[in-house]
Scaffold this active site. Structure first.
Site, PDB file in Angstrom:
ATOM      1  N   ASP A 113      69.516  91.565  50.317  1.00 50.60           N
ATOM      2  CA  ASP A 113      69.451  90.118  50.551  1.00 50.60           C
ATOM      3  C   ASP A 113      70.583  89.357  49.863  1.00 50.60           C
ATOM      4  O   ASP A 113      71.320  89.917  49.044  1.00 50.60           O
ATOM      5  CB  ASP A 113      68.083  89.567  50.097  1.00 50.60           C
ATOM      6  CG  ASP A 113      67.650  90.074  48.728  1.00 50.60           C
ATOM      7  OD1 ASP A 113      68.507  90.560  47.960  1.00 50.60           O
ATOM      8  OD2 ASP A 113      66.452  89.978  48.413  1.00 50.60           O
ATOM      9  N   ASN A 155      55.271  87.246  43.876  1.00 50.11           N
ATOM     10  CA  ASN A 155      54.324  86.909  44.951  1.00 50.11           C
ATOM     11  C   ASN A 155      54.161  88.068  45.946  1.00 50.11           C
ATOM     12  O   ASN A 155      53.621  87.880  47.029  1.00 50.11           O
ATOM     13  CB  ASN A 155      54.795  85.647  45.695  1.00 50.11           C
ATOM     14  CG  ASN A 155      56.163  85.831  46.325  1.00 50.11           C
ATOM     15  OD1 ASN A 155      56.760  86.890  46.219  1.00 50.11           O
ATOM     16  ND2 ASN A 155      56.654  84.796  46.985  1.00 50.11           N
ATOM     17  N   HIS A 196      56.722  89.746  47.289  1.00 46.47           N
ATOM     18  CA  HIS A 196      57.815  89.877  48.268  1.00 46.47           C
ATOM     19  C   HIS A 196      58.661  91.131  48.030  1.00 46.47           C
ATOM     20  O   HIS A 196      58.741  91.644  46.917  1.00 46.47           O
ATOM     21  CB  HIS A 196      58.676  88.612  48.355  1.00 46.47           C
ATOM     22  CG  HIS A 196      59.645  88.368  47.246  1.00 46.47           C
ATOM     23  ND1 HIS A 196      60.016  87.100  46.846  1.00 46.47           N
ATOM     24  CD2 HIS A 196      60.363  89.200  46.460  1.00 46.47           C
ATOM     25  CE1 HIS A 196      60.901  87.180  45.885  1.00 46.47           C
ATOM     26  NE2 HIS A 196      61.130  88.438  45.626  1.00 46.47           N
ATOM     27  N   GLU A 199      58.987  86.763  52.160  1.00 47.67           N
ATOM     28  CA  GLU A 199      57.920  86.050  51.469  1.00 47.67           C
ATOM     29  C   GLU A 199      56.574  86.293  52.163  1.00 47.67           C
ATOM     30  O   GLU A 199      56.533  86.741  53.315  1.00 47.67           O
ATOM     31  CB  GLU A 199      58.246  84.545  51.466  1.00 47.67           C
ATOM     32  CG  GLU A 199      59.589  84.185  50.823  1.00 47.67           C
ATOM     33  CD  GLU A 199      59.607  84.309  49.303  1.00 47.67           C
ATOM     34  OE1 GLU A 199      58.869  85.138  48.734  1.00 47.67           O
ATOM     35  OE2 GLU A 199      60.397  83.572  48.670  1.00 47.67           O
TER      36      GLU A 199
HETATM   37  C1  GLP Z   1      64.524  88.687  43.821  1.00 40.41           C
HETATM   38  C2  GLP Z   1      65.136  89.610  44.855  1.00 40.41           C
HETATM   39  C3  GLP Z   1      64.281  90.805  45.109  1.00 40.41           C
HETATM   40  C4  GLP Z   1      63.863  91.420  43.783  1.00 40.41           C
HETATM   41  C5  GLP Z   1      62.986  90.436  43.040  1.00 40.41           C
HETATM   42  C6  GLP Z   1      62.470  90.942  41.707  1.00 40.41           C
HETATM   43  O1  GLP Z   1      63.761  87.664  44.383  1.00 40.41           O
HETATM   44  N1  GLP Z   1      65.396  88.961  46.094  1.00 40.41           N
HETATM   45  O2  GLP Z   1      64.982  91.728  45.919  1.00 40.41           O
HETATM   46  O3  GLP Z   1      63.180  92.610  43.997  1.00 40.41           O
HETATM   47  O4  GLP Z   1      63.759  89.279  42.811  1.00 40.41           O
HETATM   48  O5  GLP Z   1      63.402  90.739  40.701  1.00 40.41           O
HETATM   49  P1  GLP Z   1      63.247  91.160  39.213  1.00 40.41           P
HETATM   50  O6  GLP Z   1      63.563  92.604  39.160  1.00 40.41           O
HETATM   51  O7  GLP Z   1      64.266  90.358  38.479  1.00 40.41           O
HETATM   52  O8  GLP Z   1      61.869  90.852  38.797  1.00 40.41           O
END
Ligand code: GLP
Length: 237
Positions: free
Chosen positions: A67, A136, A138, A143
């Site tokens: 993403d 959440n 995702h 989402e």
């Molecule tokens: C972001 C990314 C996700 C990632 C998530 C968790 O929103 N778009 O791809 O998995 O955060 O991130 P973290 O590892 O910092 O908790």
């Protein structure tokens, strides 16, 4: 789902690195899906170390990032382009044209999503997708409510995601409201998924993902239906 319980983020990154390295040594031209966020940072540092020691090479590897935010330039330190350059690409020998990150500045964002899907199709398939988990539920930026059969698309970010990711920005107002993400269908097409989840704050959502109902309200719950998922986590679930 295979679950590997680890004691901390160092062990998580070590185990994840070994799985990625083993796959890379077995496959002649690996195609890997990459994630951002704080969770895979140490994994990337470990991979850089293995490349610099000469144990592995990314010369024949193609990568696709999950993403990217809409509206941030690649040299903006909060963009995922910048993150990838900093944590992985600058330290490995991947060919520039083989490291694909969605362009959140594209004039036609829908066309950009189609281009990205086509590139994945042309590459054959993702041998492995590295995946994190949002608070959440995702995956990527899919989402709650995203159809399970979605392909790469433009999304409006959830208020919870904007808040969670605001820690990387100077203020919450600077967090983009839109992003491009591989779809859930795109992610599910990967041959193998390496699912990395760390930190007690994700305990409740991770239990729902692994043991709860498979529902579009918890995007990652679809992973229960994927034939080859390895979850590495420091959470007791
Ligand atoms: C972001 C990314 C996700 C990632 C998530 C968790 O929103 N778009 O791809 O998995 O955060 O991130 P973290 O590892 O910092 O908790």
């Amino acid at each position: 789902m295979k679950i590997i319980k680890v004691k901390d983020s160092d062990e998580l990154a070590e185990k994840a690195m070994k799985i990625v390295v083993n796959m890379m040594l077995k496959i002649e031209k690996p195609v890997i899906g990459l994630a951002t966020g704080s969770t895979p940072e140490k994994l990337y540092a470990n991979l850089v170390e293995r490349v610099q020691k000469g144990d592995i090479s990314f010369k024949h590897t193609t990568t696709f990032n999950l993403d990217e935010y809409v509206g941030l330039s690649p040299d903006d330190p909060t963009s995922y382009h910048y993150y990838m350059e900093k944590h992985l690409f600058s330290g490995i020998d991947i060919k520039k044209g083989n490291a694909h990150v969605l362009n959140g500045l594209a004039e036609d964002l829908e066309e950009e999503c189609e281009r990205f899907e086509q590139l994945i199709e042309d590459a054959g398939k993702l041998h492995m997708q590295i995946l994190g988990l949002g608070l959440n539920g995702h995956i990527g930026f899919n989402e709650p409510g995203t159809p399970f059969d979605s392909r790469t698309h433009l999304v409006d970010l959830d208020a919870m995601t904007i808040k969670a990711n605001s820690r990387f920005f100077n203020s919450i107002d600077e967090v983009p409201k839109k992003a491009l993400t591989m779809g859930i269908g795109t992610i599910m097409d990967a041959e193998r998924i390496l699912f990395l989840v760390q930190g007690e704050k994700k305990a409740d959502i991770l239990r729902k993902v692994v043991y709860g109902e498979v529902t579009e309200e918890v995007p990652a719950s679809i992973l229960q239906h994927h034939p080859n998922v390895t979850l590495i986590t420091d959470i007791d679930i």
